[in-house]
Enzyme design. Structure first.
Site, PDB file in Angstrom:
ATOM      1  N   HIS A 323       0.826  -1.205   0.000  1.00 40.91           N
ATOM      2  CA  HIS A 323       0.000   0.000   0.000  1.00 40.91           C
ATOM      3  C   HIS A 323       0.866   1.264   0.000  1.00 40.91           C
ATOM      4  O   HIS A 323       0.645   2.185  -0.792  1.00 40.91           O
ATOM      5  CB  HIS A 323      -0.921  -0.022   1.227  1.00 40.91           C
ATOM      6  CG  HIS A 323      -1.531   1.302   1.557  1.00 40.91           C
ATOM      7  ND1 HIS A 323      -2.527   1.875   0.794  1.00 40.91           N
ATOM      8  CD2 HIS A 323      -1.271   2.183   2.566  1.00 40.91           C
ATOM      9  CE1 HIS A 323      -2.864   3.049   1.319  1.00 40.91           C
ATOM     10  NE2 HIS A 323      -2.120   3.260   2.395  1.00 40.91           N
ATOM     11  N   HIS A 328       1.364   5.485  -1.956  1.00 40.64           N
ATOM     12  CA  HIS A 328       1.825   6.769  -1.414  1.00 40.64           C
ATOM     13  C   HIS A 328       3.102   7.308  -2.061  1.00 40.64           C
ATOM     14  O   HIS A 328       3.189   8.493  -2.372  1.00 40.64           O
ATOM     15  CB  HIS A 328       2.080   6.632   0.098  1.00 40.64           C
ATOM     16  CG  HIS A 328       0.831   6.619   0.919  1.00 40.64           C
ATOM     17  ND1 HIS A 328       0.017   7.724   1.065  1.00 40.64           N
ATOM     18  CD2 HIS A 328       0.243   5.635   1.643  1.00 40.64           C
ATOM     19  CE1 HIS A 328      -1.007   7.429   1.852  1.00 40.64           C
ATOM     20  NE2 HIS A 328      -0.903   6.165   2.204  1.00 40.64           N
ATOM     21  N   GLU A 368      -5.586   9.783   0.885  1.00 43.36           N
ATOM     22  CA  GLU A 368      -5.951   8.368   0.749  1.00 43.36           C
ATOM     23  C   GLU A 368      -6.966   8.109  -0.372  1.00 43.36           C
ATOM     24  O   GLU A 368      -6.850   7.124  -1.091  1.00 43.36           O
ATOM     25  CB  GLU A 368      -6.525   7.832   2.072  1.00 43.36           C
ATOM     26  CG  GLU A 368      -5.505   7.697   3.201  1.00 43.36           C
ATOM     27  CD  GLU A 368      -4.453   6.609   2.979  1.00 43.36           C
ATOM     28  OE1 GLU A 368      -4.540   5.871   1.987  1.00 43.36           O
ATOM     29  OE2 GLU A 368      -3.514   6.529   3.796  1.00 43.36           O
ATOM     30  N   SER A 387      -3.856   1.744  -4.534  1.00 46.59           N
ATOM     31  CA  SER A 387      -3.370   0.435  -4.087  1.00 46.59           C
ATOM     32  C   SER A 387      -4.519  -0.556  -3.925  1.00 46.59           C
ATOM     33  O   SER A 387      -4.360  -1.586  -3.273  1.00 46.59           O
ATOM     34  CB  SER A 387      -2.598   0.582  -2.763  1.00 46.59           C
ATOM     35  OG  SER A 387      -3.434   1.106  -1.760  1.00 46.59           O
TER      36      SER A 387
HETATM   37 FE   LIG Z   1      -2.171   5.054   3.555  1.00 47.72          FE
END
Ligand SMILES: [Fe+2]
Length: 490
Positions: A323, A328, A368, A387
């Site tokens: 993730h 990110h 996010e 993700s």
């Molecule tokens: Fe995150």
């Protein structure tokens, strides 16, 4: 488990997916609510005046005999007995249950004075007479039982002032870990739990400034990474924003990213430093919202190093390196987005629990799950989307509602953590989003105005005219230099 096949089908398949989508638990907003429960600001135990459980008990309870104090909150810490580790917590929680005390929050961390031991913080709702039975029973199964009471005189929550203070921003939300979460795919896999603990130990021992230790990943972990990597990278060209595509390609070109090898955090951190000044530090699991956001203020991203369970490659109830690295990192390499992320972090320092919740909500709907408009099309920039194969397609379909980004509205928006978001927020550009965020942050009621000094890597308090004059002088000198060069060039 999400599968590529099921999410490629017609829109109706999104509904089907929503029904079977495992509960998403890595919610920073929920963490912020939990922060509010734990303390009046910081979860740092040093902010609690403490008392040994045997010799001091709150007089207020004696005077409240006969009054229903069932919902009074209490904070109790203890350390594991001998080498029992998390098994001590399991035993302690049984005592809480027997005493009919409702546990509302659990955290864990390595003992400060004993790196080989672990200590726990439990927040619970007490019942009448709890103190007569709970501590003495707890002491049978754990050590160092301490009752903490809130320090209501403390007006400003603790926050890190310099980068090395991030070593103290290590409060974890342990209830999502495979040792405690029955829904975690690794819950009944002892070998996985031990492996995760071994990798998480790197974070417990890590101190700011050290190189991040490398992990020798197993064949099974590399296979999981490859599955996630190849599945998601199929969607990036059509679904990711151009900043993500650009830096993802650059990471591949520079040999940092490859489907065949899990990147080492130290290499990724060095790449980020060269692009946007961000850096990684290893983290042992899901942090509290306050600690996580505080790190962003220093352009430090707390990054997990372990890999999700191999039986669930497209979903994890807690953050893992798939993730972080695929969602990110490419975005944090973009200077504009890095600045946006850092400003959320600076805004979080020293604010009330209520404002932490709002900032965590803003983080949720932007970093996010954010969408942006580029060349007339909607693209994803949120790491939670980039993700997650199924939700990435769902977010860009015509099924959810897409609203323009407005921080004052987003900060109080109810979020969804059981299935896909029903609402996503679309920003026109990161530059505009930054301006909107600055306006929003300027209205936060905060006793101190803060600024990050990149030269000293510390937070400066703007508390007097002379400090501000000095900073203005530095900015003016820099501006003069830039204007001189600019005038020569035009
Ligand atoms: Fe995150």
């Amino acid at each position: 488990m999400e599968t590529k096949k099921s999410t490629i089908q017609s829109n109706s398949s999104f509904d089907a997916m929503a029904n079977v989508y495992p509960t998403r638990k890595q919610s920073l907003i929920e963490d912020a609510h939990r922060d509010s429960v734990v303390s009046n600001g910081s979860v740092d135990l040093t902010s609690y005046p403490s008392c040994e459980s045997d010799d001091v008990f709150p007089e207020e309870y004696e005077s409240e005999k006969g009054i229903d104090v069932e919902k009074k909150k209490q904070c109790i810490t203890f350390s594991a007995k001998d080498d029992m580790g998390f098994a001590s917590l399991t035993q302690a929680l049984k005592i809480f249950e027997k005493c009919q005390m409702n546990v509302t929050h659990v955290e864990s961390r390595k003992c400060r004075n004993d790196n080989n031991n672990v200590e726990f913080l439990v927040e619970c709702e007490t019942r009448n007479g709890w103190y007569k039975v709970l501590p003495k029973n707890l002491k049978k199964v754990v050590n160092n039982v301490t009752i903490h009471r809130k320090d209501t005189s403390q007006r400003l929550p603790w926050f890190p002032r310099k980068t090395t203070d991030l070593d103290k921003c290590n409060h974890l939300m342990s209830h999502f870990e495979p040792d405690l979460d029955h829904d975690h795919p690794g819950f009944s896999d002892k070998a996985y739990r031990e492996r995760r603990t071994k990798i998480a130990d790197i974070a417990f021992k890590y101190r700011h400034g050290q190189p991040i230790p490398r992990v020798e990943y197993s064949e099974e972990e590399r296979s999981t990474w490859k599955h996630v990597y190849t599945t998601l990278s199929d969607l990036f060209p059509t679904h990711a924003c151009k900043e993500h595509i650009r830096y993802f390609k650059m990471l591949e070109k520079e040999g940092v990213y490859s489907p065949d090898r899990i990147p080492q955090l130290e290499d990724v951190s060095n790449f980020l430093k060269s692009q946007s000044g961000f850096q990684l530090r290893p983290v042992a699991g899901l942090l509290t919202a306050r600690d996580f956001l505080a790190s962003l203020a220093f352009r430090v991203f707390q990054c997990t190093q372990y890999v999700r369970h191999h039986t669930s490659p497209m979903h994890t109830p807690e953050p893992d390196c798939c993730h972080e690295l695929l969602g990110h990192v490419p975005m944090l390499a973009d200077p504009e987005f890095a600045q946006f992320s850092q400003e959320i972090g600076i805004a979080s320092l020293g604010v009330s629990d209520e404002d932490i919740t709002k900032l965590a909500t803003l983080y949720w709907f932007t970093v996010e799950f954010g969408l942006c408009r580029q060349d007339g099309q909607i693209k994803a920039y949120g790491a939670g989307l980039l993700s997650a194969y199924g939700e990435l397609q769902f977010a860009l379909s015509d099924q959810p509602e897409q609203r323009p980004f407005d921080p004052s509205k987003v900060s109080v928006q109810e979020y969804q953590d059981q299935t896909y978001q029903p609402i996503y927020y679309v920003t026109e550009s990161f530059e505009k989003a930054k301006a909107q965020m600055r306006k929003y942050v300027s209205n936060i009621n905060k006793p101190l105005q803060l600024r990050y000094n990149p030269f000293t890597q510390s937070i400066e308090v703007l508390e007097d005219i002379s400090t501000i004059r000095k900073i203005l002088g530095d900015v003016k000198n820099e501006l003069d230099t830039l204007l001189t060069v600019y005038e020569r060039l035009v």
